[in-house]
Scaffold this motif. Structure first.
Motif, PDB file in Angstrom:
ATOM      1  N   ARG A  91       0.841  -1.201   0.000  1.00 47.93           N
ATOM      2  CA  ARG A  91       0.000   0.000   0.000  1.00 47.93           C
ATOM      3  C   ARG A  91       0.871   1.243   0.000  1.00 47.93           C
ATOM      4  N   LEU A  93       0.919   5.179   1.488  1.00 49.28           N
ATOM      5  CA  LEU A  93       0.337   6.081   2.480  1.00 49.28           C
ATOM      6  C   LEU A  93       0.518   7.518   2.005  1.00 49.28           C
ATOM      7  N   TRP A 166       0.516   6.291  11.866  1.00 51.95           N
ATOM      8  CA  TRP A 166      -0.100   5.284  11.011  1.00 51.95           C
ATOM      9  C   TRP A 166      -0.092   3.918  11.690  1.00 51.95           C
ATOM     10  N   ARG A 167      -1.001   3.064  11.247  1.00 54.38           N
ATOM     11  CA  ARG A 167      -0.937   1.635  11.512  1.00 54.38           C
ATOM     12  C   ARG A 167      -0.826   0.973  10.137  1.00 54.38           C
ATOM     13  N   GLU A 170      -2.274  -2.403   8.497  1.00 49.37           N
ATOM     14  CA  GLU A 170      -3.711  -2.614   8.396  1.00 49.37           C
ATOM     15  C   GLU A 170      -4.443  -1.591   7.536  1.00 49.37           C
ATOM     16  N   ASP A 171      -3.964  -0.351   7.525  1.00 50.87           N
ATOM     17  CA  ASP A 171      -4.767   0.709   6.921  1.00 50.87           C
ATOM     18  C   ASP A 171      -3.871   1.763   6.286  1.00 50.87           C
ATOM     19  N   LYS A 172      -4.306   2.318   5.164  1.00 50.00           N
ATOM     20  CA  LYS A 172      -3.552   3.399   4.531  1.00 50.00           C
ATOM     21  C   LYS A 172      -4.019   4.770   5.008  1.00 50.00           C
ATOM     22  N   LYS A 173      -5.013   4.803   5.880  1.00 52.32           N
ATOM     23  CA  LYS A 173      -5.462   6.065   6.459  1.00 52.32           C
ATOM     24  C   LYS A 173      -4.726   6.304   7.770  1.00 52.32           C
TER      25      LYS A 173
END
Length: 295
Positions: A91, A93, A166-167, A170-173
């Motif tokens: 992903r 970010l 960020w995490r 798990e997530d790109k948000k």
């Protein structure tokens, strides 16, 4: 030296290498370059194993995490998450409005120290005994204890004066957009216990943030010029900062006040680090001197 000569004659080296990061097992090394690529080196075989390409500008920072992921930041304003096993891009970010200068992982310190337990160390280096498999098991236990039940967290700092938490597994948000600095951010760093994030900036300040939520805690002021680099003590109680004002300063994380002022360099202090046993600080600067400071 044979491995070093092999690794130094590949096309990647025609552009300046910005940063290196090793994998937890220490066999592989990731290099970030101004040519926009990340190369994965097998240090045992002395060869380039993979080339990761997707960034469109210089790669400024690379981090090899403990969850099988590699993170890279770039002047293209993005952070990319790669699977270390096969180099697949997982992903991207996005959120920063300018160059991303620096990143830190919540697991950085435990990955650096491995099976070594700084809390049990004295002034003399700890004698770590055990077979290689036992040491690996001990390092994994320490990693899992620090990591907890959630994946590792990443914080990024930018020329746009902001940080993002960020995490990335798990997530790109982002979890949080962290604002308050009035100039570009040079370095970000989680405390060894992961509870606090420190950020150093050209605005002459260090800011402290909650390591889980990214919420602002306080500002540490005392330097009269840009703060270049910071380092935590092993027990997360003290933070040292190096500045272009030629001084190092040691801050108490609990009282959030200056604990010790360390003049001595004759010019700007570019680098500072705390030994894993917590007993010494090393600093280097424009005066071409390396100084060792003892607690």
């Amino acid at each position: 030296m044979d491995h070093m000569s092999v690794l130094g004659t590949t096309p990647h080296e025609k552009a300046r290498v910005e940063q290196l990061s090793r994998n937890p097992e220490c066999r592989y090394l990731a290099s970030a370059s101004k040519d926009g690529s990340i190369r994965i080196w097998d240090t045992l075989m002395g060869r380039c194993d993979k080339i990761l390409t997707s960034h469109t500008q210089s790669v400024t920072c690379v981090k090899w995490g403990g969850d099988g992921l590699i993170y890279s930041s770039s002047q293209d304003r993005t952070i990319k998450v790669w699977r270390s096993q096969d180099g697949v891009l997982c992903r991207t970010l996005q959120g920063h409005a300018h160059w991303v200068n620096t990143m830190a992982l919540s697991t950085d310190y435990v990955l650096r120290t491995g099976a070594f337990e700084p809390a049990e160390a004295t002034i003399n280096p700890q004698d770590v005994r055990g077979s290689l498999s036992e040491l690996k098991d001990r390092a994994l236990q320490r990693y899992n204890q620090v990591r907890g039940q959630e994946p590792e967290r990443l914080v990024s700092g930018s020329d746009d004066f902001t940080l993002f938490l960020w995490r990335p597994a798990e997530d790109k948000k982002p979890l949080e957009r962290m604002t308050g600095h009035q100039a570009l951010i040079n370095q970000v760093l989680f405390s060894p216990d992961t509870r606090i994030i420190a950020s150093a900036s050209f605005d002459k300040s260090i800011k402290l943030w909650d390591g889980r939520t990214g919420k602002y805690l306080t500002s540490l002021r005392g330097h009269v010029s840009a703060v270049y680099q910071i380092a935590w003590s092993a027990d997360s109680r003290l933070l040292v900062s190096g500045s272009s004002d030629s001084t190092l300063k040691v801050w108490d994380a609990k009282t959030k006040k200056l604990a010790i002022d360390l003049p001595g360099h004759a010019d700007e202090v570019y680098a500072a680090d705390w030994s894993p046993d917590g007993q010494r600080v090393a600093s280097g600067g424009k005066d071409k001197c390396l100084r060792i400071w003892r607690r």
